[in-house]
Motif scaffolding. Structure first.
Motif, PDB file in Angstrom:
ATOM      1  N   ALA A  13       0.824  -1.215   0.000  1.00  0.00           N
ATOM      2  CA  ALA A  13       0.000   0.000   0.000  1.00  0.00           C
ATOM      3  C   ALA A  13       0.861   1.269   0.000  1.00  0.00           C
ATOM      4  O   ALA A  13       0.563   2.223  -0.710  1.00  0.00           O
ATOM      5  CB  ALA A  13      -0.946   0.010   1.207  1.00  0.00           C
ATOM      6  N   ILE A  14       1.922   1.259   0.784  1.00  0.00           N
ATOM      7  CA  ILE A  14       2.809   2.423   0.837  1.00  0.00           C
ATOM      8  C   ILE A  14       3.434   2.664  -0.530  1.00  0.00           C
ATOM      9  O   ILE A  14       3.482   3.804  -1.024  1.00  0.00           O
ATOM     10  CB  ILE A  14       3.917   2.223   1.892  1.00  0.00           C
ATOM     11  CG1 ILE A  14       3.318   2.070   3.283  1.00  0.00           C
ATOM     12  CG2 ILE A  14       4.946   3.341   1.835  1.00  0.00           C
ATOM     13  CD1 ILE A  14       2.671   3.299   3.825  1.00  0.00           C
ATOM     14  N   GLU A  15       3.897   1.592  -1.154  1.00  0.00           N
ATOM     15  CA  GLU A  15       4.539   1.720  -2.459  1.00  0.00           C
ATOM     16  C   GLU A  15       3.553   2.221  -3.514  1.00  0.00           C
ATOM     17  O   GLU A  15       3.912   3.029  -4.370  1.00  0.00           O
ATOM     18  CB  GLU A  15       5.150   0.378  -2.886  1.00  0.00           C
ATOM     19  CG  GLU A  15       6.348  -0.034  -2.071  1.00  0.00           C
ATOM     20  CD  GLU A  15       5.999  -0.681  -0.736  1.00  0.00           C
ATOM     21  OE1 GLU A  15       4.792  -0.885  -0.439  1.00  0.00           O
ATOM     22  OE2 GLU A  15       6.942  -0.982   0.017  1.00  0.00           O
ATOM     23  N   MET A  16       2.305   1.751  -3.451  1.00  0.00           N
ATOM     24  CA  MET A  16       1.296   2.215  -4.406  1.00  0.00           C
ATOM     25  C   MET A  16       0.987   3.690  -4.197  1.00  0.00           C
ATOM     26  O   MET A  16       0.811   4.436  -5.156  1.00  0.00           O
ATOM     27  CB  MET A  16       0.017   1.382  -4.284  1.00  0.00           C
ATOM     28  CG  MET A  16       0.147  -0.034  -4.776  1.00  0.00           C
ATOM     29  SD  MET A  16       0.589  -0.187  -6.511  1.00  0.00           S
ATOM     30  CE  MET A  16      -0.883   0.427  -7.305  1.00  0.00           C
ATOM     31  N   LEU A  22       4.193  10.175  -7.059  1.00  0.00           N
ATOM     32  CA  LEU A  22       5.263  10.479  -8.011  1.00  0.00           C
ATOM     33  C   LEU A  22       4.732  10.612  -9.439  1.00  0.00           C
ATOM     34  O   LEU A  22       5.192  11.473 -10.192  1.00  0.00           O
ATOM     35  CB  LEU A  22       6.358   9.418  -7.938  1.00  0.00           C
ATOM     36  CG  LEU A  22       7.216   9.469  -6.680  1.00  0.00           C
ATOM     37  CD1 LEU A  22       8.163   8.277  -6.636  1.00  0.00           C
ATOM     38  CD2 LEU A  22       7.994  10.774  -6.598  1.00  0.00           C
ATOM     39  N   ARG A  23       3.776   9.783  -9.820  1.00  0.00           N
ATOM     40  CA  ARG A  23       3.175   9.911 -11.159  1.00  0.00           C
ATOM     41  C   ARG A  23       2.495  11.268 -11.310  1.00  0.00           C
ATOM     42  O   ARG A  23       2.642  11.939 -12.325  1.00  0.00           O
ATOM     43  CB  ARG A  23       2.159   8.804 -11.413  1.00  0.00           C
ATOM     44  CG  ARG A  23       2.754   7.479 -11.760  1.00  0.00           C
ATOM     45  CD  ARG A  23       1.634   6.480 -12.034  1.00  0.00           C
ATOM     46  NE  ARG A  23       2.092   5.118 -11.944  1.00  0.00           N
ATOM     47  CZ  ARG A  23       2.661   4.451 -12.945  1.00  0.00           C
ATOM     48  NH1 ARG A  23       2.830   5.036 -14.099  1.00  0.00           N
ATOM     49  NH2 ARG A  23       3.036   3.215 -12.789  1.00  0.00           N
ATOM     50  N   ASP A  24       1.730  11.650 -10.284  1.00  0.00           N
ATOM     51  CA  ASP A  24       1.058  12.947 -10.317  1.00  0.00           C
ATOM     52  C   ASP A  24       2.079  14.082 -10.390  1.00  0.00           C
ATOM     53  O   ASP A  24       1.916  15.029 -11.164  1.00  0.00           O
ATOM     54  CB  ASP A  24       0.157  13.134  -9.091  1.00  0.00           C
ATOM     55  CG  ASP A  24      -1.046  12.198  -9.108  1.00  0.00           C
ATOM     56  OD1 ASP A  24      -1.345  11.613 -10.168  1.00  0.00           O
ATOM     57  OD2 ASP A  24      -1.673  12.064  -8.040  1.00  0.00           O
ATOM     58  N   GLN A  34      10.735  14.305 -15.992  1.00  0.00           N
ATOM     59  CA  GLN A  34       9.404  13.708 -15.953  1.00  0.00           C
ATOM     60  C   GLN A  34       9.489  12.204 -16.210  1.00  0.00           C
ATOM     61  O   GLN A  34       8.850  11.407 -15.523  1.00  0.00           O
ATOM     62  CB  GLN A  34       8.498  14.363 -16.988  1.00  0.00           C
ATOM     63  CG  GLN A  34       7.088  13.814 -16.983  1.00  0.00           C
ATOM     64  CD  GLN A  34       6.219  14.458 -18.047  1.00  0.00           C
ATOM     65  OE1 GLN A  34       6.664  14.676 -19.174  1.00  0.00           O
ATOM     66  NE2 GLN A  34       4.999  14.773 -17.695  1.00  0.00           N
ATOM     67  N   LEU A  35      10.295  11.815 -17.191  1.00  0.00           N
ATOM     68  CA  LEU A  35      10.445  10.394 -17.518  1.00  0.00           C
ATOM     69  C   LEU A  35      11.115   9.626 -16.393  1.00  0.00           C
ATOM     70  O   LEU A  35      10.727   8.499 -16.076  1.00  0.00           O
ATOM     71  CB  LEU A  35      11.251  10.237 -18.811  1.00  0.00           C
ATOM     72  CG  LEU A  35      10.601  10.816 -20.072  1.00  0.00           C
ATOM     73  CD1 LEU A  35      11.559  10.707 -21.251  1.00  0.00           C
ATOM     74  CD2 LEU A  35       9.297  10.115 -20.364  1.00  0.00           C
ATOM     75  N   LEU A  36      12.134  10.237 -15.798  1.00  0.00           N
ATOM     76  CA  LEU A  36      12.841   9.586 -14.693  1.00  0.00           C
ATOM     77  C   LEU A  36      11.921   9.339 -13.502  1.00  0.00           C
ATOM     78  O   LEU A  36      11.901   8.247 -12.935  1.00  0.00           O
ATOM     79  CB  LEU A  36      14.022  10.447 -14.234  1.00  0.00           C
ATOM     80  CG  LEU A  36      15.319  10.261 -14.995  1.00  0.00           C
ATOM     81  CD1 LEU A  36      16.322  11.331 -14.628  1.00  0.00           C
ATOM     82  CD2 LEU A  36      15.888   8.896 -14.704  1.00  0.00           C
ATOM     83  N   ILE A  37      11.170  10.341 -13.128  1.00  0.00           N
ATOM     84  CA  ILE A  37      10.279  10.216 -11.983  1.00  0.00           C
ATOM     85  C   ILE A  37       9.163   9.217 -12.294  1.00  0.00           C
ATOM     86  O   ILE A  37       8.781   8.412 -11.448  1.00  0.00           O
ATOM     87  CB  ILE A  37       9.733  11.592 -11.553  1.00  0.00           C
ATOM     88  CG1 ILE A  37      10.885  12.428 -11.010  1.00  0.00           C
ATOM     89  CG2 ILE A  37       8.624  11.451 -10.521  1.00  0.00           C
ATOM     90  CD1 ILE A  37      10.549  13.870 -10.750  1.00  0.00           C
ATOM     91  N   GLY A  38       8.661   9.227 -13.511  1.00  0.00           N
ATOM     92  CA  GLY A  38       7.654   8.257 -13.919  1.00  0.00           C
ATOM     93  C   GLY A  38       8.177   6.830 -13.870  1.00  0.00           C
ATOM     94  O   GLY A  38       7.473   5.912 -13.444  1.00  0.00           O
ATOM     95  N   ALA A  39       9.419   6.637 -14.278  1.00  0.00           N
ATOM     96  CA  ALA A  39      10.034   5.304 -14.232  1.00  0.00           C
ATOM     97  C   ALA A  39      10.217   4.838 -12.791  1.00  0.00           C
ATOM     98  O   ALA A  39      10.002   3.667 -12.468  1.00  0.00           O
ATOM     99  CB  ALA A  39      11.374   5.315 -14.957  1.00  0.00           C
ATOM    100  N   TYR A  40      10.591   5.747 -11.920  1.00  0.00           N
ATOM    101  CA  TYR A  40      10.743   5.413 -10.505  1.00  0.00           C
ATOM    102  C   TYR A  40       9.388   5.035  -9.916  1.00  0.00           C
ATOM    103  O   TYR A  40       9.275   4.071  -9.151  1.00  0.00           O
ATOM    104  CB  TYR A  40      11.368   6.584  -9.745  1.00  0.00           C
ATOM    105  CG  TYR A  40      11.860   6.217  -8.377  1.00  0.00           C
ATOM    106  CD1 TYR A  40      13.129   5.686  -8.199  1.00  0.00           C
ATOM    107  CD2 TYR A  40      11.053   6.394  -7.256  1.00  0.00           C
ATOM    108  CE1 TYR A  40      13.580   5.333  -6.939  1.00  0.00           C
ATOM    109  CE2 TYR A  40      11.495   6.046  -5.998  1.00  0.00           C
ATOM    110  CZ  TYR A  40      12.765   5.520  -5.846  1.00  0.00           C
ATOM    111  OH  TYR A  40      13.205   5.172  -4.609  1.00  0.00           O
ATOM    112  N   ALA A  41       8.354   5.783 -10.291  1.00  0.00           N
ATOM    113  CA  ALA A  41       6.997   5.483  -9.812  1.00  0.00           C
ATOM    114  C   ALA A  41       6.573   4.081 -10.248  1.00  0.00           C
ATOM    115  O   ALA A  41       6.007   3.316  -9.467  1.00  0.00           O
ATOM    116  CB  ALA A  41       6.021   6.526 -10.327  1.00  0.00           C
ATOM    117  N   LYS A  42       6.870   3.746 -11.486  1.00  0.00           N
ATOM    118  CA  LYS A  42       6.523   2.417 -12.000  1.00  0.00           C
ATOM    119  C   LYS A  42       7.304   1.328 -11.273  1.00  0.00           C
ATOM    120  O   LYS A  42       6.767   0.267 -10.956  1.00  0.00           O
ATOM    121  CB  LYS A  42       6.784   2.359 -13.503  1.00  0.00           C
ATOM    122  CG  LYS A  42       6.366   1.066 -14.138  1.00  0.00           C
ATOM    123  CD  LYS A  42       6.548   1.087 -15.630  1.00  0.00           C
ATOM    124  CE  LYS A  42       6.128  -0.243 -16.230  1.00  0.00           C
ATOM    125  NZ  LYS A  42       6.301  -0.300 -17.666  1.00  0.00           N
ATOM    126  N   ALA A  43       8.566   1.604 -10.971  1.00  0.00           N
ATOM    127  CA  ALA A  43       9.405   0.626 -10.280  1.00  0.00           C
ATOM    128  C   ALA A  43       8.860   0.317  -8.888  1.00  0.00           C
ATOM    129  O   ALA A  43       8.977  -0.818  -8.411  1.00  0.00           O
ATOM    130  CB  ALA A  43      10.840   1.136 -10.192  1.00  0.00           C
TER     131      ALA A  43
END
Length: 74
Positions: A13-16, A22-24, A34-43
Motif C-alpha cells: 500500500a505504501i509503495e502504491m 510520483l506519477r502525479d 518527468q520520464l525519470l520520476i515516472g520510471a521510478y513510480a513504475k518501479a
C-alpha cells in the motif's frame, strides 16, 4: 480459483501511494526529469506486483484495483 480478491491495507500500500504521488508530480514537470520520476513510480509497483504473483493472484487486475482505490482516497 481465486477465493477473495478484495483490496486490503498493507502488502504494498505504501509503495502504491508513493507511486501515485510520483506519477502525479511527474506530470507537473517538463523534460527528461518527468520520464525519470515516472520510471521510478513504475518501479515502486514491482513490490505489490510480486506479492500478487506470489499469492497466485492476477497482478494486473489487483494493481488496477489498487490504483483505483488510491485515486479515490487522495
Amino acid at each position: 480459483s481465486l477465493q477473495n480478491d478484495s483490496v486490503v491495507a498493507g502488502g504494498g500500500a505504501i509503495e502504491m501511494e508513493l507511486s501515485k504521488y510520483l506519477r502525479d508530480y511527474s506530470r507537473t514537470i517538463p523534460g527528461k526529469q518527468q520520464l525519470l520520476i515516472g520510471a521510478y513510480a513504475k518501479a515502486l509497483e514491482i513490490i505489490p506486483r510480486q506479492l500478487c504473483d506470489n499469492a497466485g493472484f492476477d497482478a494486473t487486475n489487483i494493481l488496477n484495483k489498487l490504483r483505483a482505490k488510491h485515486a479515490q482516497v487522495g
